[in-house]
Design a protein around this motif. Structure first.
Motif, PDB file in Angstrom:
ATOM      1  N   ALA A   9       0.818  -1.315  -0.121  1.00  0.00           N
ATOM      2  CA  ALA A   9      -0.030  -0.001  -0.211  1.00  0.00           C
ATOM      3  C   ALA A   9       0.947   1.081   0.002  1.00  0.00           C
ATOM      4  O   ALA A   9       2.009   1.206   0.481  1.00  0.00           O
TER       5      ALA A   9
ATOM      6  N   THR B 144      -8.036  -4.305  -4.405  1.00  0.00           N
ATOM      7  CA  THR B 144      -9.417  -4.282  -5.132  1.00  0.00           C
ATOM      8  C   THR B 144      -9.094  -2.853  -6.028  1.00  0.00           C
ATOM      9  O   THR B 144      -9.329  -1.753  -5.624  1.00  0.00           O
TER      10      THR B 144
ATOM     11  N   THR C 136      -7.146   0.114  -5.025  1.00  0.00           N
ATOM     12  CA  THR C 136      -7.021   0.498  -3.633  1.00  0.00           C
ATOM     13  C   THR C 136      -7.119  -1.022  -2.733  1.00  0.00           C
ATOM     14  O   THR C 136      -7.099  -1.933  -3.059  1.00  0.00           O
ATOM     15  N   VAL C 137      -6.284  -0.704  -1.506  1.00  0.00           N
ATOM     16  CA  VAL C 137      -5.936  -1.769  -0.735  1.00  0.00           C
ATOM     17  C   VAL C 137      -7.017  -1.786   0.625  1.00  0.00           C
ATOM     18  O   VAL C 137      -7.267  -0.587   1.151  1.00  0.00           O
ATOM     19  N   ARG C 138      -7.865  -2.844   0.992  1.00  0.00           N
ATOM     20  CA  ARG C 138      -8.598  -2.825   1.697  1.00  0.00           C
ATOM     21  C   ARG C 138      -8.328  -3.596   2.965  1.00  0.00           C
ATOM     22  O   ARG C 138      -7.948  -5.010   3.043  1.00  0.00           O
TER      23      ARG C 138
ATOM     24  N   GLY D  10      -6.497   7.966   1.656  1.00  0.00           N
ATOM     25  CA  GLY D  10      -7.422   6.901   2.107  1.00  0.00           C
ATOM     26  C   GLY D  10      -8.510   7.325   2.975  1.00  0.00           C
ATOM     27  O   GLY D  10      -8.948   8.431   3.155  1.00  0.00           O
TER      28      GLY D  10
ATOM     29  N   VAL E  80     -12.889  -0.834   8.502  1.00  0.00           N
ATOM     30  CA  VAL E  80     -12.376  -0.997   7.212  1.00  0.00           C
ATOM     31  C   VAL E  80     -11.472   0.228   6.735  1.00  0.00           C
ATOM     32  O   VAL E  80     -12.232   1.129   6.659  1.00  0.00           O
TER      33      VAL E  80
ATOM     34  N   THR F  22      -9.221   2.006   3.859  1.00  0.00           N
ATOM     35  CA  THR F  22      -8.818   1.720   2.355  1.00  0.00           C
ATOM     36  C   THR F  22      -7.663   2.877   2.177  1.00  0.00           C
ATOM     37  O   THR F  22      -7.772   3.842   2.502  1.00  0.00           O
TER      38      THR F  22
ATOM     39  N   THR G 105      -2.970   1.507  -3.501  1.00  0.00           N
ATOM     40  CA  THR G 105      -2.193   0.519  -3.808  1.00  0.00           C
ATOM     41  C   THR G 105      -0.677   1.089  -3.860  1.00  0.00           C
ATOM     42  O   THR G 105      -0.463   1.964  -4.195  1.00  0.00           O
TER      43      THR G 105
END
Length: 660
Positions: free
Chosen positions: A548, A581, A584-586, A637, A652, A654, A657
């Protein structure tokens, strides 16, 4: 046959089909005949009989057809077999009905004007005698056809002449009506050398303006109507009109009324030329503007009294054209009176209505009440904007009819700038007061929170250290370890509180910044669990190569706060999942606790937010989740809450990436 055709030659519509019928009868082998007439680059089937009757009115190009070759060559041509003759236009639908044919030219004044042709469905149906026979027949019938064509052309010319005469009659009738019934004075003046300037005709309105009866006006010269001082200008105007320099113009001049007083008139003059483009007449419209000029002069005199005012005084007519412009207007707008005169006021100044006012609103107020006042934005000659307080008043004549608009404009640009600066200063002061109030409230909140949250761990540390100082040698090793562990635990709690408060102060001061870089998410999750008490059972579901883009220290604090939050309210984190995703990193930190109450979710990430049910039983500052959100947003994010099915929570985060 020639006599019969000649007898019918007065009617083209009769003679053409008669020629085709007689040509068919003259050649025994023929079963069809056609008369074609040249029309530009086409040949038009003017008449047809026999099997070709259906093709009457059709056209074929002169170029590329057998009949066209007759037109261009001027000789009779013969085709024995249309199926093999290259001269036959195969795209012509008539070709399917013709096996053989003969086509002869029709002459007029040495030029081919048409063709006479006969055909047969059989190939080789004609011999040389037939060719000679048709050629002679075409020569014999040419005179009758020419006579019929001449009669047709004469009839068409007569029809056009009749229509032209009717149109001319209508035009003359309209001119007479417009001339006689015009509300303006109308004069028709002779421009021929013998009668130059003599009035040939005048209407009743002209008689009313000048005081002379129409019968007297007729025969007068234009000089008889003009003031003596106007004669040189009148002579020059006539010279220009006769020379062709101009065909129309408008002027203002003085007339002498029949009773001797002077009239001011506006004249619109146009030249009428004959068929050879020679000037023959003048048509002149005359408008009495004596009263208008008197009113304008009166208004000008009134406006002159305001020349010394510091406000712009402007007089414009109902068309918007500037008639008066005082010295203050020159100073305010940068245009001299001479440069402004005659221009459209709104166009010259680029008028813009201020606020919600429109031009229609202004016109309506002037029409209904005679006055309007409000602010307008204008443009100076150098392009700079000017704000004016405008007072406009409608000016009327003796009969109450509107004739002009008087405007008095005060330059309020500097005043409005000062007011705007004052308003901006007030707004800025209010913003600063609000910031001070927010800062004071934050200070009070922090003091209250610290007094509540620091008290217990600080008391515990002081109590344990006092006990240790007094009874250390009497304590067992286990008790010593237990008390030191308690001191360490409470010290870490104090350290967490201080760290969160310092981060909060940084956020509130707007000094938080981030320098994102590509970091390995799996490694940070593992380190965060290692540094968290009682988190060894937390499962990590994250690809080992997931990256990320985030500042490493910020990610460590985000994970530490979320794990601490799960420990306080959810019995500890049960699992951490991380997935990429798209861009984006979740990262989801999950627990199996009771979840967040519905009424708290809307304010979950605001500072000092705590649930009423746990506020007294769970230690915390209420800053952890707020800090997480601000750190995530600083790194492009965000964070949100998701309730787990049944019970439990998932927070969560976000982030972009590592390649973003």
């Amino acid at each position: 046959m020639q006599r019969e055709v000649a007898a019918a030659a007065t009617d083209r519509d009769v003679v053409l089909p008669l020629v085709a019928e007689r040509a068919l009868q003259a050649l025994a082998g023929a079963d069809a005949a056609m008369v074609g007439l040249v029309d530009g680059d086409e040949l038009y089937a003017a008449a047809a009989t026999g099997v070709l009757r259906a093709f009457a009115g059709s056209r074929v190009p002169v170029a590329g057809s057998l009949a066209g070759s007759v037109v261009t060559s001027g000789t009779t041509l013969h085709c024995d077999d249309t199926a093999t003759d290259a001269r036959v236009l195969r795209t012509n639908r008539m070709a399917a009905s013709v096996g053989s044919m003969i086509v002869a030219p029709l002459f007029a004044d040495g030029a081919v004007f048409g063709t006479l042709g006969v055909s047969s469905r059989q190939a080789h149906a004609f011999d040389d005698a037939d060719i000679e026979h048709l050629t002679l027949l075409a020569d014999a019938l040419t005179g009758a056809l020419r006579h019929a064509e001449a009669i047709r052309l004469e009839a068409e010319a007569l029809q056009r002449a009749t229509e032209a005469n009717a149109a001319l009659h209508d035009s003359q009738a309209r001119f007479r009506s417009a001339f006689e019934d015009s509300p303006l004075g109308m004069v028709l003046t002779d421009l021929t050398a013998a009668n130059l300037g003599v009035i040939l005709r005048a209407n009743a309105a002209m008689a009313g303006i000048t005081g002379y009866p129409v019968t007297v006006l007729t025969g007068m010269r234009v000089h008889d109507l003009h003031h003596a001082d106007e004669h040189p200008a009148t002579d020059e105007a006539l010279r220009l009109l006769l020379s062709g320099t101009t065909d129309r113009f408008t002027t203002v001049s003085r007339f002498r009324h029949a009773d001797g007083h002077i009239l001011w008139v506006r004249t619109h003059i146009a030249v009428i030329r004959d068929d050879h483009n020679r000037p023959r007449y003048l048509v002149t419209q005359v408008e009495d503007i004596t009263e208008q000029r008197a009113i304008a002069q009166q208004l000008h005199q009134r406006a002159h009294l305001l020349d010394l005012t510091q406000d712009a005084v402007i007089l414009r007519d109902l068309r918007g054209h500037i008639a008066y412009w005082n010295p203050a207007a020159e100073r305010i707008y940068g245009w001299t009176a001479g440069a402004a005169a005659g221009h459209d006021l709104d166009h010259l100044l680029g008028t813009v209505c201020c606020g919600s006012t429109t031009r229609d609103d202004i016109d309506r107020a002037l029409d209904e009440h005679g006055v309007w006042a409000g602010e307008l934005e204008h443009r100076r000659a150098d392009g700079r904007p000017v704000i004016v307080l405008a007072r406009q008043a409608l000016q009327r004549d003796a009969d109450g009819q509107p004739v002009a608009v008087l405007s008095i404009n005060t330059d309020v640009t500097a005043r409005r700038a000062a007011e705007a600066a004052r308003d901006a200063a007030i707004t800025d002061l209010a913003d600063r007061n609000s910031q001070l109030q927010d800062a004071n409230q934050l200070k009070q909140d922090l003091i209250g929170m610290l007094g509540h949250e620091i008290g217990n761990p600080l008391c515990a540390i002081l109590g344990y250290t006092e006990t240790i100082a007094e009874t250390w040698d009497d304590l067992s090793a286990d008790t010593q370890k237990t008390m030191l562990a308690a001191i360490d635990r409470n010290a870490h709690q104090l350290d967490d509180i201080v760290r969160e408060v310092l981060t909060m102060v940084t956020l509130d001061a707007g000094r938080l910044s981030a320098t994102p870089e590509s970091v390995n998410v799996h490694d940070h999750l593992r380190v965060a669990l290692t540094n968290t008490v009682n988190s060894t059972s937390t499962a990590i579901d994250c690809p080992t190569d997931l990256t990320a883009r985030v500042q490493p220290r910020h990610l460590a604090q985000i994970l530490s706060n979320l794990l601490s939050n799960a420990a306080k309210y959810g019995g500890g984190a049960t699992r951490i999942t991380a997935r990429a995703t798209g861009t984006t990193v979740r990262i989801a930190v999950c627990d199996d606790g009771p979840g967040v109450p519905t009424d708290l979710r809307e304010h979950l990430f605001e500072r000092f937010t705590r649930a009423a049910a746990t506020a007294t039983t769970v230690k915390g500052t209420g800053l952890g989740l707020h800090i997480v959100r601000e750190l995530a947003r600083a790194n492009n994010g965000d964070i949100h809450y998701e309730p787990a099915p049944g019970h439990g929570s998932a927070f969560v985060v976000t982030l972009p990436t590592g390649g973003a």
